[in-house]
Scaffold this active site. Structure first.
Site, PDB file in Angstrom:
ATOM      1  CB  SER A   1      -0.910  -0.275   1.288  1.00 33.40           C
ATOM      2  OG  SER A   1      -2.104   0.751   0.981  1.00 33.40           O
TER       3      SER A   1
ATOM      4  CG  ASP B   1      -4.394  -1.730   0.715  1.00 33.56           C
ATOM      5  OD1 ASP B   1      -3.670  -2.169   1.574  1.00 33.56           O
ATOM      6  OD2 ASP B   1      -4.607  -0.291   0.617  1.00 33.56           O
TER       7      ASP B   1
END
Length: 572
Positions: free
Chosen positions: A324, A439
């Site tokens: 991320s 993510d």
């Protein structure tokens, strides 16, 4: 392959276990053993077979496979198959020659008679078996260290003199070979690592050297036209070393070389740059240092502070893996952007005049993702690939299609980072042929264990900006009912501010792997960033500074301990 084993008694004495025998016993034993040779790929013994002999490796290397997985490798001076002889059980593994090798066969009746007659030797064998079991149970997998290397150039890469300099750098005894009569086994007794340097024009000599090596390094001029490399009989993995001009910002065209050569690993080194060669050396000797960067929204900018602290202290970063927001930092570090520039670029990416979240009708996500895409392309370049980065760089995302973690090690850099940062509900997923990606923090926000599998034996520095949670029970009403209108009023009035959807969804992505993870790195840096929210991108410069200040003392303390501690270090 014809055996050329000489002085059998001397070879037996080099075995740690058989060295326990009196000299006269080794002399008698040497008259009853059988020298044997095995070519690369030949099987020494098979799983399930009854044991009739043990084997002492004189030169070469063998791999043991059991149940479809590699359980170990054995090399010069080590015994193979003694366990089955002692227990009477069938062979537990299939043992295959990784390179042309020579062994001494110890017939079962002779071996067991020697042990029975010499208790000290029997005790040494028993002790070794216990130590082997303890290693299997307690130690992580480590890539076996290559003891014999073949260093090659394709006629357009570095000269043989440059290869000799590299051999000196890695502490190897460099041997130019012009015939196939070199006694590799004897060379192994005189140097911890041996580097064979055959002439590039002699194809037969190159093949001979490769079949007698644990690993081959092929040095090429990265700017030349790639061409296939014959690997029909390679004695071990082939590493491609791409020698780059000093002046270029970042490599390019790596994918063409990888398709042509199909190496096990590749390295980018700048011509004449010793630091790059040292990185290759650490990779080969299981001493590389890998940086793992967690997700955490705006708090991920603290990774830039850590990067600055490491560079200032000349601590090597040999590979980097990010999740991320950590994926953004990993890409910048992999490009080897200077630390001060890295912080500025990361802050500019997130903290521009316009928010990254370009609101749209929330049928799939709150944001369209167009603004994030544009900024990632501007930061990394639309055409740059992961395999083109100076450092081995990987990015972690979550594959919704397969419900698993996905490790990006090749392909578009900006798309990999975009997938890793796709907070569900905030940004749209990224669709690839192999799955729908979001993510990476959802499944594993600090993928240390994943890194251990891909970098066995490495020292792992884990930078954790997402572990400490921000949301508290007092932030929400006890009756579990929240009116959206009330929440809106809390943002414009003076009432208690209720955490919004962005904050909740962002925090959700930082939970992957939190709580009770056994492996959090050799040095675990857990930052205290409670003053910054996950979407406080406007405070980027302050977050970078906080990250730097908080990690400096921990890094200095860890360095002072000479990396001896096996207990993850935590920040107070």
């Amino acid at each position: 392959m014809t055996s050329v084993i000489r002085n059998l008694e001397e070879q037996l004495a080099r075995c740690e276990l058989l060295a326990e025998l009196p000299r006269e016993a080794r002399t008698e034993l040497s008259s009853k053993v059988v020298p044997c040779s095995f070519s690369i790929g030949e099987v020494l013994c098979r799983s399930g077979e009854s044991a009739s002999s043990a084997y002492l490796v004189v030169s070469g290397r063998f791999r043991a496979d059991a149940g479809g997985r590699v359980v170990g490798e054995v090399g010069r001076g080590e015994l193979v198959g003694e366990v089955s002889l002692l227990t009477g059980e069938p062979r537990s593994a299939t043992v295959t020659a990784l390179r042309d090798s020579e062994v001494i066969e110890l017939p079962g009746d002779v071996f067991t008679a020697v042990l029975a007659e010499h208790p000290a030797c029997y005790q040494a064998v028993a002790r070794r078996l216990v130590e082997r079991l303890q290693r299997v149970l307690t130690e992580p997998d480590v890539r076996p260290r290559a003891r014999v290397l073949t260093l090659l150039h394709d006629g357009r890469g570095p000269s043989i003199e440059s290869l000799e300099e590299f051999a000196q750098l890695i502490g190897a005894g460099a041997v130019r070979i012009d015939n196939q009569q070199v006694d590799v086994g004897r060379l192994e007794t005189t140097s911890d690592v041996v580097a064979l340097l055959p002439g590039a024009a002699d194809a037969d000599l190159v093949e001979w050297a490769m079949t007698h090596s644990d690993r081959t390094l092929l040095f090429v001029d990265a700017e030349s036209m790639p061409r296939p490399f014959d690997r029909e009989r390679t004695g071990g993995p082939l590493d491609l070393v791409l020698v780059q001009p000093v002046s270029i910002e970042c490599p390019s065209g790596t994918a063409r070389w990888l398709r042509a050569v199909e190496p096990s690993d590749h390295h980018h080194v700048r011509h004449g740059e010793s630091a790059d060669l040292s990185r290759v050396e650490r990779r080969l000797t299981n001493r590389e240092q890998v940086l793992v960067l967690s997700g955490g929204g705006a708090r991920g900018l603290a990774h830039a502070g850590l990067y600055r602290a490491l560079v200032e202290r000349s601590m090597p970063i040999d590979a980097v893996v990010g999740v991320s927001a950590g994926a953004v930092a990993a890409g910048v570090i992999g490009m080897q952007v200077p630390p001060d520039v890295a912080g500025e670029r990361a802050t500019a990416l997130f903290g521009g005049d316009q928010s990254l979240i370009d609101l749209t009708v929330p049928t799939i996500a709150m944001a369209s993702g167009a603004r994030l895409n544009e900024r990632l392309k501007r930061l990394f370049g639309e055409q740059r690939l992961l395999e083109d980065l100076w450092l081995p760089t990987a990015v972690v995302s979550t594959n919704l299609t397969t419900a698993s973690t996905h490790l990006h090690q090749s392909g578009s850099l900006w798309r990999a980072v975009r997938a890793s940062a796709a907070i569900p509900g905030v940004f749209p997923p990224v669709a690839e042929a192999f799955g729908l990606l979001v993510d990476g923090g959802i499944v594993d926000n600090l993928p240390v264990e994943l890194v251990r599998r891909h970098h066995p034996g490495a020292t792992v520095i884990a930078s954790d900006v997402g572990r400490k949670m921000q949301l508290l029970p007092d932030d929400f009403p006890a009756d579990a009912e929240v009116s959206g209108w009330t929440a809106v009023r809390s943002r414009v009035g003076r009432g208690d501010r209720v955490p919004g959807m962005l904050q909740i969804l962002g925090q959700l992505t930082a939970l992957g792997g939190a709580g009770g993870k056994a492996d959090r790195g050799d040095m675990h840096l857990e930052f205290d960033l409670d003053d910054f929210g996950m979407f406080d991108f406007k405070k980027g410069a302050a977050i970078v500074a906080a990250g730097y200040e908080q990690c400096v003392s921990e890094i200095d303390a860890w360095t002072a301990s000479q990396l001896n501690s096996t207990t993850p270090m935590e920040m107070a």
